[in-house]
Design a protein around this motif. Sequence first.
Motif, PDB file in Angstrom:
ATOM      1  N   GLN A  27     -72.196  65.593 116.650  1.00 38.87           N
ATOM      2  CA  GLN A  27     -73.254  64.982 116.856  1.00 38.87           C
ATOM      3  C   GLN A  27     -73.565  63.823 116.940  1.00 38.87           C
ATOM      4  O   GLN A  27     -74.252  63.215 117.926  1.00 38.87           O
ATOM      5  N   ASP A  28     -73.422  63.036 116.322  1.00 39.85           N
ATOM      6  CA  ASP A  28     -73.445  61.373 117.050  1.00 39.85           C
ATOM      7  C   ASP A  28     -72.234  60.945 117.579  1.00 39.85           C
ATOM      8  O   ASP A  28     -70.958  61.168 117.045  1.00 39.85           O
ATOM      9  N   VAL A  45     -75.679  57.291 119.588  1.00 45.49           N
ATOM     10  CA  VAL A  45     -76.784  58.230 120.326  1.00 45.49           C
ATOM     11  C   VAL A  45     -76.552  59.980 119.768  1.00 45.49           C
ATOM     12  O   VAL A  45     -75.323  60.590 119.204  1.00 45.49           O
ATOM     13  N   ARG A  46     -77.567  60.331 119.302  1.00 44.64           N
ATOM     14  CA  ARG A  46     -78.264  61.339 118.915  1.00 44.64           C
ATOM     15  C   ARG A  46     -78.916  62.372 119.700  1.00 44.64           C
ATOM     16  O   ARG A  46     -79.178  61.856 120.067  1.00 44.64           O
ATOM     17  N   ASP A  47     -77.850  64.089 119.074  1.00 42.43           N
ATOM     18  CA  ASP A  47     -78.289  65.295 119.269  1.00 42.43           C
ATOM     19  C   ASP A  47     -78.629  66.364 119.149  1.00 42.43           C
ATOM     20  O   ASP A  47     -78.639  67.181 119.424  1.00 42.43           O
ATOM     21  N   TYR A  48     -79.498  65.624 117.588  1.00 41.35           N
ATOM     22  CA  TYR A  48     -79.478  66.621 116.611  1.00 41.35           C
ATOM     23  C   TYR A  48     -80.489  66.244 115.970  1.00 41.35           C
ATOM     24  O   TYR A  48     -81.270  64.678 116.215  1.00 41.35           O
ATOM     25  N   GLU A  68     -83.144  55.452 124.735  1.00 40.43           N
ATOM     26  CA  GLU A  68     -83.903  56.926 125.258  1.00 40.43           C
ATOM     27  C   GLU A  68     -83.859  57.732 124.170  1.00 40.43           C
ATOM     28  O   GLU A  68     -83.390  57.634 123.174  1.00 40.43           O
ATOM     29  N   GLY A  69     -85.083  58.967 124.896  1.00 36.60           N
ATOM     30  CA  GLY A  69     -86.093  59.386 123.644  1.00 36.60           C
ATOM     31  C   GLY A  69     -86.824  59.043 123.418  1.00 36.60           C
ATOM     32  O   GLY A  69     -87.340  57.785 123.667  1.00 36.60           O
ATOM     33  N   HIS A 106     -83.341  64.236 120.955  1.00 33.96           N
ATOM     34  CA  HIS A 106     -82.165  63.474 121.854  1.00 33.96           C
ATOM     35  C   HIS A 106     -82.849  61.818 122.200  1.00 33.96           C
ATOM     36  O   HIS A 106     -84.045  61.765 122.465  1.00 33.96           O
ATOM     37  N   HIS A 107     -81.865  60.306 120.978  1.00 34.95           N
ATOM     38  CA  HIS A 107     -81.766  59.417 121.285  1.00 34.95           C
ATOM     39  C   HIS A 107     -81.311  58.731 121.347  1.00 34.95           C
ATOM     40  O   HIS A 107     -80.340  59.132 120.968  1.00 34.95           O
ATOM     41  N   ASP A 108     -80.681  57.282 121.944  1.00 39.37           N
ATOM     42  CA  ASP A 108     -80.088  56.660 122.341  1.00 39.37           C
ATOM     43  C   ASP A 108     -80.698  55.103 121.718  1.00 39.37           C
ATOM     44  O   ASP A 108     -81.729  54.374 122.282  1.00 39.37           O
TER      45      ASP A 108
END
Length: 314
Positions: A27-28, A45-48, A68-69, A106-108
């Motif tokens: 996810q990374d 960017v992570r989505d977990y 983002e996020g 989700h965040h960047d």
Amino acid sequence: MFETGDFQTPAPPESGVADNAVASTPQDHWLYNELVDGFHIDRVVRDYNYSMDIRHIHEEYEIYYLLEGERYYFINQQTYLVTPGTLVFIDKEQIHRTGMASAGPHHDRIVLGIMEEPFSTFLASFGGLQLQSFFTEQGSILTLPEEMRPYIQSLLQDIASELIHKKPGYLLAAMTKLAEFFIAVLRLQPKGPVVSSPARHSNPKYQKVDEVAHYIVEHCTERISLEDLAGRFYINKFYLSRIFKEVTSFTINDYLNVNRIKKAHRLLLETDDSITSIAEQLGYENITYFERVFKKYRNMTPLKYRNYYRSETE
């Protein structure tokens, strides 16, 4: 070289750019990660559901920019809700930890780490900008106006590009971009920086942890136990222990000790009080225990610490 004392950060992935990004987990998505000559900059960017699992405190200054996020950000004794377009300024040795907010995982984000030198000398020689004063006086959270965000992001990207490609004069170019970044932030001050609202209004758990953390910081030289805190804040001690560790990454006792040791740092360097006297002022009844705790967080005994840092300044 970046140092974290006893608060160790995981080893970063190998350096690279977007097309060759390294993923430490599925996810990374690392766009870049560079460490060179007192600079550290990375973007991921992570989505977990990612939260720092370590006690995070270090000797460099840190700038966190969320693209983002949304994230909860615990700094010293207060939790903030960080939204896109927000800069977070972390002074040296500030306790900090990020966690997932209600908007989802989700965040960047971009993180820039800066050592005291060579940047203090460089910035002071051009216009008298004091690196330490900037982080002390700036405040922790700055939400940028919409029109400023592309410019700030481009400066951070330019710094990363210089460190990645290492063309002739890259360090000077990166430092110049950093100076431009600081100037841009300073010029926002007359307009009044917008500080993000604390997370307490949307999440009772964070509100309770903030209240307890604030109390510990204000009373860290007194005798404090988990049972005392649970009674004072009308909360089950096991639940308090769990949520405090979840939000801050510290146990109650560790958080108490790290705040005492931060005070010990000042007493050792700014006074001639004996080690025994300092231990008593900090609430330690046993000097041996104080020395053991101090060494855990500073990697040397209080006396060696005093002698080492005083000799550095002479």
